[in-house]
Design a protein around this motif. Structure first.
Motif, short mmCIF file in Angstrom:
data_model
loop_
_atom_site.label_atom_id
_atom_site.label_comp_id
_atom_site.label_asym_id
_atom_site.label_seq_id
_atom_site.Cartn_x
_atom_site.Cartn_y
_atom_site.Cartn_z
N ARG A 45 42.05 38.55 47.19
CA ARG A 45 43.36 38.82 47.00
C ARG A 45 44.02 37.46 47.01
NH1 ARG A 45 44.00 44.11 46.68
NH2 ARG A 45 46.27 43.96 46.71
N ASP A 46 45.48 37.60 46.56
CA ASP A 46 46.33 36.36 46.63
C ASP A 46 46.78 36.05 47.90
OD1 ASP A 46 46.10 36.35 43.81
OD2 ASP A 46 47.85 37.41 43.56
N THR A 47 46.81 34.92 48.40
CA THR A 47 47.34 34.47 49.69
C THR A 47 48.57 33.27 49.36
OG1 THR A 47 45.63 32.79 49.95
CG2 THR A 47 45.19 34.79 50.83
N ALA B 271 40.39 34.44 43.13
CA ALA B 271 39.59 34.17 42.16
C ALA B 271 39.31 35.33 41.29
CB ALA B 271 38.17 33.56 42.80
N ILE B 272 39.38 35.25 39.90
CA ILE B 272 39.08 36.29 38.94
C ILE B 272 37.70 36.82 38.98
CG2 ILE B 272 39.54 37.31 36.96
CD1 ILE B 272 42.17 35.53 36.58
N PRO B 273 37.20 37.85 39.23
CA PRO B 273 35.53 38.17 38.93
C PRO B 273 35.49 38.16 37.56
CG PRO B 273 37.04 40.16 39.68
CD PRO B 273 37.80 39.14 39.85
N GLN C 8 30.19 37.64 30.91
CA GLN C 8 30.99 36.44 30.81
C GLN C 8 30.25 35.14 31.68
OE1 GLN C 8 34.23 38.29 32.82
NE2 GLN C 8 35.64 38.05 31.02
N GLU C 9 29.41 35.50 32.80
CA GLU C 9 28.69 34.39 33.18
C GLU C 9 27.89 34.17 32.64
OE1 GLU C 9 27.64 31.75 36.18
OE2 GLU C 9 29.32 33.28 36.35
#
Length: 218
Positions: free
Chosen positions: A53-55, A71-73, A78-79
């Motif tokens: 989550r954002d910090t 970080a966006i999973p 996509q990987e």
């Protein structure tokens, strides 16, 4: 004795001061985050509840220093796409390096178009000499075949000696091998011309580029 006691007290006071300042220094920076349930955390290190989550990084007065977005999973597809793009980039860089290496080798080998044509002439001459030598070998083997066929006529009604059989077999093998070699040598003529045509094309392209670059600098 009194001075010794005073010195000991000073050391104890200094150590106490340093111990007191240590937590304060550690608390110079804080992290703020909100978990999935909306609970707000203020900690010295990002808590596990806020993983992914954002910090926000805050100084001791609570002022925002910077935001650390989560970080966006990415999905497996996509990987895979990212990995394919990475490999393609590496391959493109390798091709570019190889192309630069070949261009440099070409420019170091020839100093003019005339050099290329002279090299072509030498290669064609060597190939033609090899063709003529092979044709002579074939002609000699064919003459020997006629001689062996004449000898074989003596053994139409009786067993042929093993040595003669072996020589006839070896002669046939030699003619086949030399004929295959001759075909390859004749094809080499086209290969040589194609190579020097390409060398000449690239040389003109590279030197024209150098000439244009030199003209722009003037």
């Amino acid at each position: 004795m009194g001075s010794l006691i005073m010195r000991s007290q000073a050391i104890v006071f200094l150590c106490s001061t340093l111990l007191a300042l240590a937590p304060a220094a550690a608390q110079q920076r804080m992290y703020k985050c909100v978990d999935a349930k909306g609970k707000v955390y203020y900690t010295q290190v990002p808590p596990p509840e806020c993983l992914g989550r954002d910090t926000e990084e805050l100084n001791k007065s609570g002022t925002l220093i910077r935001k650390n977005p989560a970080a966006i999973p990415i999905s497996p597809a996509q990987e895979q796409a990212r990995e394919a793009e990475r490999k393609k980039k590496i391959e493109d860089e390798e091709r570019s390096r190889e192309e630069r290496r070949k261009n440099l080798a070409l420019l170091n080998t020839y100093s003019s178009e005339k050099d290329i044509e002279e090299a072509r002439t030498r290669s064609l001459k060597e190939a033609q000499t090899a063709i003529e030598d092979t044709e002579k070998s074939i002609a000699g083997a064919q003459r020997r075949r006629k001689e062996l066929e004449a000898e074989r006529e003596f053994y139409v009604k009786k067993p042929m000696p093993f040595k003669l059989k072996q020589e006839i077999s070896n002669n046939e093998i030699e003619i086949r091998n030399q004929t295959s070699l001759l075909d390859a040598k004749k094809k080499e003529i086209n290969t040589i011309n194609t190579k020097y045509d390409e060398d000449k094309r690239r040389y003109i392209e590279l030197t024209s580029g150098k000439a244009a670059a030199a003209a722009q600098k003037r």
